[in-house]
Design an enzyme around this catalytic site. Structure first.
Site, PDB file in Angstrom:
ATOM      1  N   LYS A 188      16.365  50.819  54.386  1.00 24.58           N
ATOM      2  CA  LYS A 188      14.958  50.705  53.949  1.00 24.58           C
ATOM      3  C   LYS A 188      14.123  51.568  54.889  1.00 24.58           C
ATOM      4  CE  LYS A 188      11.097  48.963  54.002  1.00 24.58           C
ATOM      5  NZ  LYS A 188       9.950  49.903  54.070  1.00 24.58           N
ATOM      6  N   GLY A 241      11.010  48.577  64.881  1.00 22.19           N
ATOM      7  CA  GLY A 241       9.588  48.582  64.514  1.00 22.19           C
ATOM      8  C   GLY A 241       8.806  47.704  65.465  1.00 22.19           C
ATOM      9  N   THR A 243       7.065  44.579  67.350  1.00 19.55           N
ATOM     10  CA  THR A 243       7.595  43.296  67.819  1.00 19.55           C
ATOM     11  C   THR A 243       7.233  42.158  66.862  1.00 19.55           C
ATOM     12  OG1 THR A 243       7.677  44.007  70.113  1.00 19.55           O
ATOM     13  CG2 THR A 243       7.520  41.630  69.736  1.00 19.55           C
ATOM     14  N   ALA A 244       5.989  42.158  66.358  1.00 17.14           N
ATOM     15  CA  ALA A 244       5.574  41.070  65.459  1.00 17.14           C
ATOM     16  C   ALA A 244       6.418  41.075  64.185  1.00 17.14           C
ATOM     17  CB  ALA A 244       4.097  41.218  65.108  1.00 17.14           C
ATOM     18  N   THR A 245       6.747  42.280  63.673  1.00 14.81           N
ATOM     19  CA  THR A 245       7.574  42.348  62.456  1.00 14.81           C
ATOM     20  C   THR A 245       8.991  41.861  62.771  1.00 14.81           C
ATOM     21  OG1 THR A 245       6.329  44.349  61.924  1.00 14.81           O
ATOM     22  CG2 THR A 245       8.204  43.853  60.521  1.00 14.81           C
ATOM     23  N   GLY A 246       9.505  42.245  63.926  1.00 16.55           N
ATOM     24  CA  GLY A 246      10.842  41.796  64.328  1.00 16.55           C
ATOM     25  C   GLY A 246      10.912  40.277  64.418  1.00 16.55           C
ATOM     26  N   GLU A 263      15.097  46.477  67.642  1.00 14.82           N
ATOM     27  CA  GLU A 263      14.619  47.432  68.650  1.00 14.82           C
ATOM     28  C   GLU A 263      13.120  47.502  68.452  1.00 14.82           C
ATOM     29  OE1 GLU A 263      13.065  50.199  70.298  1.00 14.82           O
ATOM     30  OE2 GLU A 263      14.156  51.614  69.037  1.00 14.82           O
ATOM     31  N   CYS A 297       8.643  54.393  71.021  1.00 14.12           N
ATOM     32  CA  CYS A 297       8.755  53.076  71.656  1.00 14.12           C
ATOM     33  C   CYS A 297       9.096  53.208  73.141  1.00 14.12           C
ATOM     34  CB  CYS A 297       9.765  52.207  70.926  1.00 14.12           C
ATOM     35  SG  CYS A 297      11.301  53.056  70.613  1.00 14.12           S
ATOM     36  N   GLU A 393       0.918  47.699  73.299  1.00 13.25           N
ATOM     37  CA  GLU A 393       1.511  48.964  72.842  1.00 13.25           C
ATOM     38  C   GLU A 393       0.496  49.696  71.961  1.00 13.25           C
ATOM     39  OE1 GLU A 393       4.864  48.926  69.996  1.00 13.25           O
ATOM     40  OE2 GLU A 393       5.810  50.423  71.280  1.00 13.25           O
TER      41      GLU A 393
HETATM   42  P1  NDP Z   1       6.459  47.803  61.134  1.00 17.65           P
HETATM   43  O1  NDP Z   1       7.207  47.043  62.147  1.00 17.65           O
HETATM   44  O2  NDP Z   1       5.533  47.036  60.260  1.00 17.65           O
HETATM   45  O3  NDP Z   1       7.446  48.617  60.160  1.00 17.65           O
HETATM   46  C1  NDP Z   1       8.733  49.067  60.476  1.00 17.65           C
HETATM   47  C2  NDP Z   1       9.615  48.992  59.244  1.00 17.65           C
HETATM   48  O4  NDP Z   1       9.730  47.638  58.808  1.00 17.65           O
HETATM   49  C3  NDP Z   1       9.068  49.749  58.029  1.00 17.65           C
HETATM   50  O5  NDP Z   1      10.149  50.224  57.263  1.00 17.65           O
HETATM   51  C4  NDP Z   1       8.342  48.661  57.285  1.00 17.65           C
HETATM   52  O6  NDP Z   1       8.128  48.969  55.929  1.00 17.65           O
HETATM   53  C5  NDP Z   1       9.303  47.508  57.449  1.00 17.65           C
HETATM   54  N1  NDP Z   1       8.727  46.172  57.324  1.00 17.65           N
HETATM   55  C6  NDP Z   1       7.451  45.783  57.532  1.00 17.65           C
HETATM   56  N2  NDP Z   1       7.333  44.449  57.342  1.00 17.65           N
HETATM   57  C7  NDP Z   1       8.561  43.997  57.006  1.00 17.65           C
HETATM   58  C8  NDP Z   1       9.086  42.707  56.696  1.00 17.65           C
HETATM   59  N3  NDP Z   1       8.325  41.617  56.700  1.00 17.65           N
HETATM   60  N4  NDP Z   1      10.398  42.602  56.393  1.00 17.65           N
HETATM   61  C9  NDP Z   1      11.206  43.692  56.399  1.00 17.65           C
HETATM   62  N5  NDP Z   1      10.751  44.943  56.672  1.00 17.65           N
HETATM   63  C10 NDP Z   1       9.454  45.092  56.989  1.00 17.65           C
HETATM   64  O7  NDP Z   1       5.676  48.935  61.869  1.00 17.65           O
HETATM   65  P2  NDP Z   1       4.510  49.826  61.262  1.00 17.65           P
HETATM   66  O8  NDP Z   1       5.155  50.954  60.578  1.00 17.65           O
HETATM   67  O9  NDP Z   1       3.538  49.027  60.463  1.00 17.65           O
HETATM   68  O10 NDP Z   1       3.776  50.279  62.591  1.00 17.65           O
HETATM   69  C11 NDP Z   1       2.880  49.349  63.209  1.00 17.65           C
HETATM   70  C12 NDP Z   1       3.030  49.379  64.704  1.00 17.65           C
HETATM   71  O11 NDP Z   1       4.377  49.068  65.048  1.00 17.65           O
HETATM   72  C13 NDP Z   1       2.785  50.715  65.360  1.00 17.65           C
HETATM   73  O12 NDP Z   1       1.450  50.923  65.607  1.00 17.65           O
HETATM   74  C14 NDP Z   1       3.570  50.571  66.614  1.00 17.65           C
HETATM   75  O13 NDP Z   1       2.825  49.876  67.567  1.00 17.65           O
HETATM   76  C15 NDP Z   1       4.741  49.728  66.224  1.00 17.65           C
HETATM   77  N6  NDP Z   1       5.947  50.510  65.969  1.00 17.65           N
HETATM   78  C16 NDP Z   1       6.914  50.461  66.898  1.00 17.65           C
HETATM   79  C17 NDP Z   1       8.066  51.191  66.721  1.00 17.65           C
HETATM   80  C18 NDP Z   1       9.135  51.163  67.720  1.00 17.65           C
HETATM   81  O14 NDP Z   1      10.063  51.962  67.634  1.00 17.65           O
HETATM   82  N7  NDP Z   1       9.083  50.271  68.679  1.00 17.65           N
HETATM   83  C19 NDP Z   1       8.259  52.045  65.566  1.00 17.65           C
HETATM   84  C20 NDP Z   1       7.179  52.022  64.617  1.00 17.65           C
HETATM   85  C21 NDP Z   1       6.078  51.257  64.842  1.00 17.65           C
HETATM   86  P3  NDP Z   1       6.739  49.677  55.487  1.00 17.65           P
HETATM   87  O15 NDP Z   1       6.738  51.008  56.128  1.00 17.65           O
HETATM   88  O16 NDP Z   1       6.858  49.737  54.017  1.00 17.65           O
HETATM   89  O17 NDP Z   1       5.636  48.799  55.978  1.00 17.65           O
END
Ligand code: NDP
Length: 490
Positions: A188, A241, A243-246, A263, A297, A393
């Site tokens: 995805k 992605g 941390t909150a999403t993780g 990660e 990151c 971050e």
């Molecule tokens: P997210 O964590 O929201 O997205 C990362 C991935 O997860 C994308 O493919 C996203 O899809 C998908 N996703 C989002 N929500 C869900 C869910 N509930 N279940 C499964 N998959 C999901 O990061 P963002 O792209 O919104 O970026 C926001 C912030 O995250 C940035 O400003 C940055 O601070 C941080 N970030 C950190 C990264 C790292 O490597 N540590 C990398 C990218 C972002 P979709 O794109 O369709 O939302």
């Protein structure tokens, strides 16, 4: 020669439309909906992409489970799986310019960086091609009479969710070990940057990975992503992605007890002691935070600098930062391209306002320009580690410089963060290098080097920066289960 999926070795023109891959089949998706991908450097539409729906997730998982249970991939011996992955690497090298263009135009990466990413993506597949037949179990001397074997088995269907900051590379870190271990993958990509993941899917098919083992499903995280990671047919989730999403993925998938690697975010420290080679540190540290326009990151977004060299370091760092070339990512001289989206740029601009309100001194940068979403790299001095810019971050081109008095304060400040992903120590004292690298709670740390990630070495975070490790042989254990078999000789 043109490949079965239509790409020749010299193609570098991105398609104007890309379909999904559901179990290896190119399709417009169950709903026929599409979305637009925008070019960060121009703000103009770049391509349309078919949008996956929950129905497509279901079809992809159904095929992946059937492939895992009855198909050929996990039954293919590990050496032959490795050979297929070597073909993936060769095709990535053949189509390197196409992949580089996907990252330049789709993610805003400077062409030099994007070419390196395409070459490194091939390196990753070569590494895991070699790893496929070198990840094996143990024969264990037990008390019972017989032979005890701990064997490695593929874990099952892998849901791989990747972000937009390094769309191709991070996908390869997950796809390559998952396939090397014999698993089907459902990838995805981030909605902002789906192009290189879809092109990677084509390469996997062209190289001979069974179609049912390959799905690439661009679509909204909150619907498509969530449906995927919450499905009980998924045995393994690997997510990169925020941390909150993780944390959300961990909580929502918990009832299924999947294997999970995360990660996540970082607020890594670059610690500069007064016994360091200051000239070398100043020359290489700006890109340790500003590379990829700070959307990394591992970005060293907190510079902890010993008070005795603070003024000299700050002056040199600002001078070196001002010389970074920000501009058109297609220009070979460019070092920093645009940010990925106007929304991401706004986040950085908001943090610069917060920094001003909190009393930090902005010494350069922070100017937005267009067309597209450019933001010049900003240096903030006299930052206190309690300020929001030092704790949160930002994921943009903003560096905070914080003074410290002695080694123990440096370690205390480096550890005063909920994150623990990366970091650097600049010192000329070997004993100090060892003491500080051992004391800082972070998954990756370098001495007198600005780099964090190496294909052959484990990468991942402590604390809220994640769970598990990617890359190196460590990745292989996250895509296998250990089974213990005892053979009695009685
Ligand atoms: P997210 O964590 O929201 O997205 C990362 C991935 O997860 C994308 O493919 C996203 O899809 C998908 N996703 C989002 N929500 C869900 C869910 N509930 N279940 C499964 N998959 C999901 O990061 P963002 O792209 O919104 O970026 C926001 C912030 O995250 C940035 O400003 C940055 O601070 C941080 N970030 C950190 C990264 C790292 O490597 N540590 C990398 C990218 C972002 P979709 O794109 O369709 O939302």
């Amino acid at each position: 020669m043109t490949s079965p999926t239509g790409y020749g070795p010299t193609d570098n023109v991105l398609p104007g439309h890309l379909d999904l891959l559901v179990a290896g089949r190119s399709t417009g998706g169950a709903t026929g909906e599409t979305f637009e991908v925008t070019e960060p450097a121009t703000g103009e539409p770049l391509a349309t992409v078919a949008q996956a729906s929950e129905e497509d997730v279901d079809s992809a998982l159904q095929a992946a489970v059937a492939e895992f249970e009855e198909g050929s991939w996990r039954r293919t011996n590990a050496t032959d799986r490795g050979r297929v992955l070597l073909r993936v690497a060769a095709l990535l090298r053949e189509r390197a310019e196409l992949f580089a263009m996907a990252e330049v135009r789709g993610a805003g990466h400077p062409i030099g960086n994007a070419r390196w990413e395409a070459a490194t993506a091939a390196d990753v597949f070569e590494y895991f091609a070699g790893a496929a037949n070198k990840h094996y179990g143990d024969v264990i001397p037990v008390q019972d009479s017989g032979v005890d074997l701990a064997v490695r088995e593929p874990v099952g269907v892998c849901a791989l969710v990747v972000p937009w900051n390094f769309p191709l590379l991070i996908a390869t870190w997950k796809v390559a070990p998952a396939l090397a271990c014999g698993n089907p993958v459902v990838l995805k990509p981030a909605s902002l940057t789906p192009i290189s993941a879809l092109l990677l899917g084509q390469v996997l098919l062209d190289a001979g990975v069974p179609p049912a083992a390959v799905s690439v499903l661009p679509g909204p995280g909150r619907t498509v992503g969530e449906k995927l990671v919450c499905d009980p047919r998924v045995a393994k989730i690997s997510f990169t992605g925020e941390t909150a999403t993780g944390a959300r993925i961990l909580a929502q998938s918990a009832p299924n007890i999947p294997r999970v690697s995360l990660e996540l975010g970082g607020k890594s420290a670059c610690v500069v002691f007064d016994d360091a080679d200051l000239e070398r540190a100043i020359a290489s540290t700006p890109l340790s935070v500003f590379d990829n326009t700070g959307q990394d990151c591992c970005a060293r977004s907190r510079f902890l600098v010993q008070r005795s060299v603070y003024d000299d370091f700050v002056a040199g760092f600002v001078e070196a930062t001002s010389q970074l070339v920000v501009g058109d990512p297609l220009d070979e001289a460019t070092q920093l391209g645009p940010m990925v989206s106007s929304g991401q740029r706004q986040v950085s601009l908001d943090y610069l306002d917060i920094a001003a309100q909190e009393g930090a001194r902005r010494l350069c940068g922070g100017e937005a320009s267009g067309p597209g979403w450019f933001l010049s790299p900003a240096v903030l001095a006299d930052v206190d580690n309690e300020m929001r810019v030092a704790r949160e971050e930002i994921f943009g081109p903003v560096a905070s410089i914080i003074p410290f008095e002695d080694e123990s304060e440096a370690v205390e400040l480096a550890n005063a963060s909920p994150y623990g992903l990366s970091g650097t120590v600049w010192t000329g004292n070997v004993g100090r290098a060892l003491r500080v690298t051992k004391a800082v709670r972070t998954g990756v740390i370098s001495v007198n080097s600005a780099r964090s990630v190496r294909t052959e070495a484990p990468f991942g975070g402590f604390k809220q920066s994640g769970l598990g490790r990617e890359l190196g042989m460590a990745a292989m254990s996250h895509y296998t289960e250990t089974k213990n078999i005892f053979l009695s000789d009685e």
